[in-house]
Every structure is written in structure tokens, then in C-alpha cells.
Write a protein that holds these residues in place. Sequence first.
Motif, PDB file in Angstrom:
ATOM      1  N   SER A  50      11.148  82.932  24.875  1.00 28.43           N
ATOM      2  CA  SER A  50      10.436  81.681  24.569  1.00 28.43           C
ATOM      3  C   SER A  50      10.016  81.642  23.105  1.00 28.43           C
ATOM      4  CB  SER A  50       9.201  81.547  25.463  1.00 28.43           C
ATOM      5  OG  SER A  50       9.554  81.516  26.824  1.00 28.43           O
ATOM      6  N   ALA A  51       9.505  82.771  22.595  1.00 28.07           N
ATOM      7  CA  ALA A  51       9.103  82.819  21.190  1.00 28.07           C
ATOM      8  C   ALA A  51      10.299  82.613  20.273  1.00 28.07           C
ATOM      9  CB  ALA A  51       8.438  84.169  20.891  1.00 28.07           C
ATOM     10  N   ALA A  52      11.439  83.228  20.607  1.00 25.43           N
ATOM     11  CA  ALA A  52      12.639  83.075  19.777  1.00 25.43           C
ATOM     12  C   ALA A  52      13.127  81.628  19.791  1.00 25.43           C
ATOM     13  CB  ALA A  52      13.738  84.008  20.279  1.00 25.43           C
ATOM     14  N   ALA A  53      13.138  80.995  20.971  1.00 22.50           N
ATOM     15  CA  ALA A  53      13.583  79.603  21.061  1.00 22.50           C
ATOM     16  C   ALA A  53      12.654  78.675  20.286  1.00 22.50           C
ATOM     17  CB  ALA A  53      13.657  79.179  22.525  1.00 22.50           C
ATOM     18  N   LEU A  54      11.356  78.921  20.372  1.00 19.60           N
ATOM     19  CA  LEU A  54      10.403  78.091  19.631  1.00 19.60           C
ATOM     20  C   LEU A  54      10.577  78.252  18.126  1.00 19.60           C
ATOM     21  CD1 LEU A  54       7.200  78.567  21.812  1.00 19.60           C
ATOM     22  CD2 LEU A  54       8.348  76.398  21.353  1.00 19.60           C
ATOM     23  N   LEU A  55      10.840  79.471  17.667  1.00 21.54           N
ATOM     24  CA  LEU A  55      11.075  79.680  16.236  1.00 21.54           C
ATOM     25  C   LEU A  55      12.326  78.944  15.767  1.00 21.54           C
ATOM     26  CD1 LEU A  55      10.192  83.437  15.575  1.00 21.54           C
ATOM     27  CD2 LEU A  55       9.023  81.410  14.683  1.00 21.54           C
ATOM     28  N   ALA A  87       6.001  77.075  15.586  1.00 16.65           N
ATOM     29  CA  ALA A  87       6.018  78.400  14.972  1.00 16.65           C
ATOM     30  C   ALA A  87       4.762  79.190  15.332  1.00 16.65           C
ATOM     31  CB  ALA A  87       6.146  78.270  13.456  1.00 16.65           C
ATOM     32  N   VAL A  88       3.604  78.546  15.274  1.00 12.28           N
ATOM     33  CA  VAL A  88       2.353  79.221  15.630  1.00 12.28           C
ATOM     34  C   VAL A  88       2.375  79.628  17.103  1.00 12.28           C
ATOM     35  CG1 VAL A  88      -0.129  78.896  15.920  1.00 12.28           C
ATOM     36  CG2 VAL A  88       0.991  78.095  13.834  1.00 12.28           C
ATOM     37  N   THR A  89       2.865  78.727  17.966  1.00 12.52           N
ATOM     38  CA  THR A  89       2.956  79.050  19.393  1.00 12.52           C
ATOM     39  C   THR A  89       3.882  80.239  19.623  1.00 12.52           C
ATOM     40  OG1 THR A  89       2.633  76.704  19.917  1.00 12.52           O
ATOM     41  CG2 THR A  89       3.469  78.124  21.676  1.00 12.52           C
ATOM     42  N   ALA A  90       4.995  80.276  18.890  1.00 11.47           N
ATOM     43  CA  ALA A  90       5.937  81.382  19.025  1.00 11.47           C
ATOM     44  C   ALA A  90       5.295  82.707  18.626  1.00 11.47           C
ATOM     45  CB  ALA A  90       7.173  81.120  18.168  1.00 11.47           C
ATOM     46  N   VAL A  91       4.531  82.705  17.536  1.00  9.11           N
ATOM     47  CA  VAL A  91       3.869  83.928  17.073  1.00  9.11           C
ATOM     48  C   VAL A  91       2.844  84.395  18.103  1.00  9.11           C
ATOM     49  CG1 VAL A  91       2.336  84.892  15.318  1.00  9.11           C
ATOM     50  CG2 VAL A  91       4.271  83.466  14.641  1.00  9.11           C
ATOM     51  N   VAL A  92       2.086  83.451  18.659  1.00  8.83           N
ATOM     52  CA  VAL A  92       1.074  83.813  19.666  1.00  8.83           C
ATOM     53  C   VAL A  92       1.744  84.412  20.902  1.00  8.83           C
ATOM     54  CG1 VAL A  92      -0.670  82.894  21.245  1.00  8.83           C
ATOM     55  CG2 VAL A  92      -0.611  82.137  18.863  1.00  8.83           C
ATOM     56  N   LEU A  93       2.811  83.773  21.381  1.00  5.12           N
ATOM     57  CA  LEU A  93       3.498  84.281  22.572  1.00  5.12           C
ATOM     58  C   LEU A  93       4.137  85.639  22.312  1.00  5.12           C
ATOM     59  CD1 LEU A  93       5.295  81.094  23.966  1.00  5.12           C
ATOM     60  CD2 LEU A  93       3.273  82.214  24.893  1.00  5.12           C
ATOM     61  N   GLY A  94       4.618  85.838  21.101  1.00  3.64           N
ATOM     62  CA  GLY A  94       5.311  87.075  20.797  1.00  3.64           C
ATOM     63  C   GLY A  94       4.403  88.256  20.532  1.00  3.64           C
ATOM     64  N   TYR A  95       3.187  87.983  20.051  1.00  2.00           N
ATOM     65  CA  TYR A  95       2.335  89.090  19.607  1.00  2.00           C
ATOM     66  C   TYR A  95       1.030  89.234  20.380  1.00  2.00           C
ATOM     67  CZ  TYR A  95       5.402  89.744  15.604  1.00  2.00           C
ATOM     68  OH  TYR A  95       6.494  89.999  14.809  1.00  2.00           O
TER      69      TYR A  95
END
Length: 230
Positions: A50-55, A87-95
Amino acid sequence: MLKSMRTRADVLTVHGVLSLLLGAAFLYVGATITNLFFEALAVIVVLVLSAAALLLAAITDWLAAIGEGPLRRHSFVLYTGSGAVMAVTAVVLGYAPQATTEWLMGLGSAHALLFGSISLLLGTRVRRHHAEQRMLVAAGGLSILLSGAIAGLAVSGASVAAQIALLGAYLLFAGGKMLFLAYELQRTLVFAAAQAARILPMPSARRYGPRIETRIETGIETRIGPSIAR
């Protein structure tokens, strides 16, 4: 306007393909959950995907903003802002260590409600062929129903496999809807090109291109009303 419509169609196409691929991946991952170990692994996988797709979607929007340029203020701000949010959502989901599938369910429910409302608005307010209106209204209503189903499943304590499967089904539906909207925009652009070919022969069209494009844009506004929202 024509350039903005082409950009919007391209962005919708990329987002639609990403949504379809992510939805298929979710369904596959959900089907592999057979024990607690695979369940924990599946949560990590879907969060990373999900994070990769959002990025990728954010980069697509930023490229669209660059293509539109700051002179097209509305489109520039829209694409820049939506890219930043993704991008912010992706970072939050990833980290974020607290991230779970319930977070994804909340995002999915909000997305379904927002874009279902937009589809209903387009289907009821914008002048279209009856078949297109019915499709948009049906897609909007189904999206809102899926929003409620996703939210209900999230609070019901359902299994991770069921949550991932429902999210995968919604992503496939959302991807198909975005590709349909992209197709509608592309068809409108083809209509505009056909109008240009009938207005002037090719040598004159090259000479008076900007003037003809202005006339076509006016015709498109009359035909479809406000351009399709993202």
C-alpha cells in the motif's frame, strides 16, 4: 482545458492500474493466510504494498502538477496537494509501528465514501448520455455501500484475511471505475479532435489551431459540463 483533460485522463489511468494491481495482490495475499505466522506476514506485506502504491500515485500527481505548471493554479494546487497527502500517508503506513489492517480499512472506507459521492454528483448533475449517467450513479451507490461494509467489518473484529479480501475487492472496483472515467475523458478528447478535423482542413488547422481549440473547448463545456473530477 484540453491539456488539463489529457493530464487528468493519464493520471486516472495510472491510478486505476495501480489500484487493480494492488487489489489483485491483496486478494492473493489474503488467500495465503493459513496460520498466525502467515497472518502477521500478510499484514506487513499489504502495508508495504500500500505504501509503495501510494508513493507511485503521489509521484504521478507531482509529475502532472509539473506538466500543468503554476499558471494553471487550480490543477497545480490540486495535484501537488493530493500527491503530498498520498506521500505522507505512504510514509506513515510504511514506518509507523502501530499501523495495522484497521488503518487500511479506515482509509479504504473514507476513499469509498468520498469518491462514491463524487460519482453520484457527476451522474446526477452533469449532462451525459443516459447509459453513462446510470453507470456513474450505480458506481457511486455501490462505492458508498462498500464504504459502509468496510467500516462495519473493521469494527466487527473480523479476521485479517476477511479484511484484506474486502479491501482487495474494493481496490479492484475502484481501479475499474477510474479506468472508466479515464476512458470517458479520452473519448471526449477524440470527439474534440474529430470536431477540429471537420472545422478546417489540415493546413488551416495548423495556422488557426489555438483559435479552433478555444471553440472546441467551449463545445466540450457545453457537452459535458464541469470536467470529470478525480
